[in-house]
Write a protein that holds these residues in place. Sequence first.
Motif, short mmCIF file in Angstrom:
data_model
loop_
_atom_site.label_atom_id
_atom_site.label_comp_id
_atom_site.label_asym_id
_atom_site.label_seq_id
_atom_site.Cartn_x
_atom_site.Cartn_y
_atom_site.Cartn_z
N ARG A 78 -37.90 -127.95 1.22
CA ARG A 78 -37.10 -129.04 0.66
C ARG A 78 -36.13 -128.52 -0.40
O ARG A 78 -35.02 -129.02 -0.54
CB ARG A 78 -38.04 -130.11 0.06
CG ARG A 78 -38.74 -130.99 1.09
CD ARG A 78 -37.80 -132.03 1.73
NE ARG A 78 -37.34 -133.00 0.75
CZ ARG A 78 -36.11 -133.02 0.23
NH1 ARG A 78 -35.20 -132.15 0.62
NH2 ARG A 78 -35.77 -133.91 -0.66
N GLU A 79 -36.54 -127.49 -1.14
CA GLU A 79 -35.65 -126.90 -2.16
C GLU A 79 -34.40 -126.31 -1.51
O GLU A 79 -33.28 -126.50 -2.00
CB GLU A 79 -36.38 -125.81 -2.96
CG GLU A 79 -37.52 -126.30 -3.83
CD GLU A 79 -38.83 -126.54 -3.07
OE1 GLU A 79 -39.77 -127.03 -3.70
OE2 GLU A 79 -38.90 -126.25 -1.86
N GLU A 82 -32.00 -129.05 -0.53
CA GLU A 82 -31.23 -129.58 -1.67
C GLU A 82 -30.08 -128.64 -2.02
O GLU A 82 -28.96 -129.09 -2.30
CB GLU A 82 -32.13 -129.80 -2.89
CG GLU A 82 -33.14 -130.94 -2.72
CD GLU A 82 -32.50 -132.28 -2.36
OE1 GLU A 82 -31.42 -132.62 -2.90
OE2 GLU A 82 -33.08 -133.00 -1.53
N ASP A 86 -26.22 -129.75 -1.63
CA ASP A 86 -25.38 -129.65 -2.84
C ASP A 86 -24.09 -128.88 -2.53
O ASP A 86 -22.99 -129.29 -2.91
CB ASP A 86 -26.13 -128.91 -3.97
CG ASP A 86 -27.07 -129.82 -4.74
OD1 ASP A 86 -26.95 -131.06 -4.62
OD2 ASP A 86 -27.94 -129.29 -5.47
N GLY A 119 -34.80 -134.74 3.13
CA GLY A 119 -33.64 -133.91 2.78
C GLY A 119 -32.35 -134.48 3.35
O GLY A 119 -31.28 -134.33 2.75
N SER A 122 -31.27 -137.42 1.20
CA SER A 122 -30.61 -136.89 0.00
C SER A 122 -29.18 -136.44 0.32
O SER A 122 -28.24 -136.72 -0.42
CB SER A 122 -31.44 -135.72 -0.53
OG SER A 122 -30.80 -135.10 -1.61
N SER A 123 -29.02 -135.77 1.47
CA SER A 123 -27.69 -135.32 1.89
C SER A 123 -26.75 -136.50 2.13
O SER A 123 -25.58 -136.48 1.73
CB SER A 123 -27.82 -134.48 3.17
OG SER A 123 -26.60 -133.90 3.53
N LYS A 126 -25.58 -137.85 -1.27
CA LYS A 126 -24.58 -136.98 -1.92
C LYS A 126 -23.19 -137.19 -1.30
O LYS A 126 -22.18 -137.24 -2.00
CB LYS A 126 -25.00 -135.51 -1.81
CG LYS A 126 -26.20 -135.17 -2.69
CD LYS A 126 -26.76 -133.79 -2.38
CE LYS A 126 -28.10 -133.59 -3.07
NZ LYS A 126 -28.73 -132.31 -2.73
#
Length: 297
Positions: A78-79, A82, A86, A119, A122-123, A126
Motif C-alpha cells: 500500500r505504501e 501511495e 502521488d 490504493g 486514494s488514486s 488525488k
Amino acid sequence: MYVILGASGNTGSIIADSLLLKGEKVRVVGRDLGRLQQRFVRKGAEAFMANVNDAAALTKAFSGARAAYLMLPPVASREDQERQSDAIAKAVKESGLRYAVHLSSYGAHVPEGTGPIAGLHSSEQKLNAISGLNVLHLRAAYFMENNLAAIGMIHGMGLVGGALLSDRKLPMIATRDVGDYAAKRLLNLDFSGKQTRELLGERDLSMTEVTAVIARGIGKPDLRYEQFSYEQVQQMLTQMGIPSKTAAVYIEMYKAINAGVIAPQEPRSPENTTPTSFEKFVQDVFAAAYHAKASTA
C-alpha cells in the motif's frame, strides 16, 4: 498525442495498439525501453522510459499530450501505491494535462479495508482534486486473467483452489474489453469533470461456475473448486515468492469480496456490460496457457 502508462501490460497494450491503428500519435511509457521499442515503435509509437514513482519523468511524458491513460502497476504494498499515485497526480498537475482515463476497480468507492483497491480509491481522490482535469475512472471488474494463476495448481494438484467463497458471484472482465473501452473513450474524449464508470464484464460468476467452464475448456470434467483458508492462501502466495506484505494486501481484498464489501454500485446495463464471455476467454487465452504449461512441465 496520447500517453499510455503501463503500455506493455494487458490493458495498456490494447489501448496503444488501438490508437496506433487509428493513426493517432502515441507515447508509450514503461520501465523497459527495449520492450517498448520492440512492441510499439515499429508501429509508429514514441517510447518513453519512466518509473511510475518519478514525478519529474512523468511530467515530461505528459507534456504536450491531449490525453493519457493512467494506471498503477501491480501492487507490491500500500505504501508503494501511495508513492505511485502521488507521483502520477503531481505529474498530471504540473504538465497541465486536460484529459485522463484512469484504471480503477469496482469497490474503489470504499476508502479502506479492501487491499489493493483501497490504493485505487486514494488514486481517484488525488486525481479528483486536480482542477482543470477531466478524468474518467474505469472501475473494472475482477480480471478473468487472475484465474490464470490456477494453472500450476491444476497441473500439480488437479483442482482450482483459492480464498474466494465457492458460491459468491462476482463480475469478471477480460482485460482486452477494458482496453477496448478505454481506447474508445480516449478517442472520443466524451467526458468532463470527474466521472466514474463501472465495467462489469459479460456476467457475474461464482468460482464454482468459473471452474466448471475451465473444466470443459481444457477437457478435465472432474475439475472442482476448493476454498482454502486465508492462512493457507497466504502461505501459498509466499511460497510462490510473493513478499508476505504483498500477500497480506491480497488476503485483505479476498476477505472484502467474500464479505460483500467490494461489490458493484451500478445496476448492470448495456453501458457497463462488456462482450467477452468467460467461455470465450477460456477458449482464447486460458486453454492455450494451460496446454503451453503442460508441454514445458
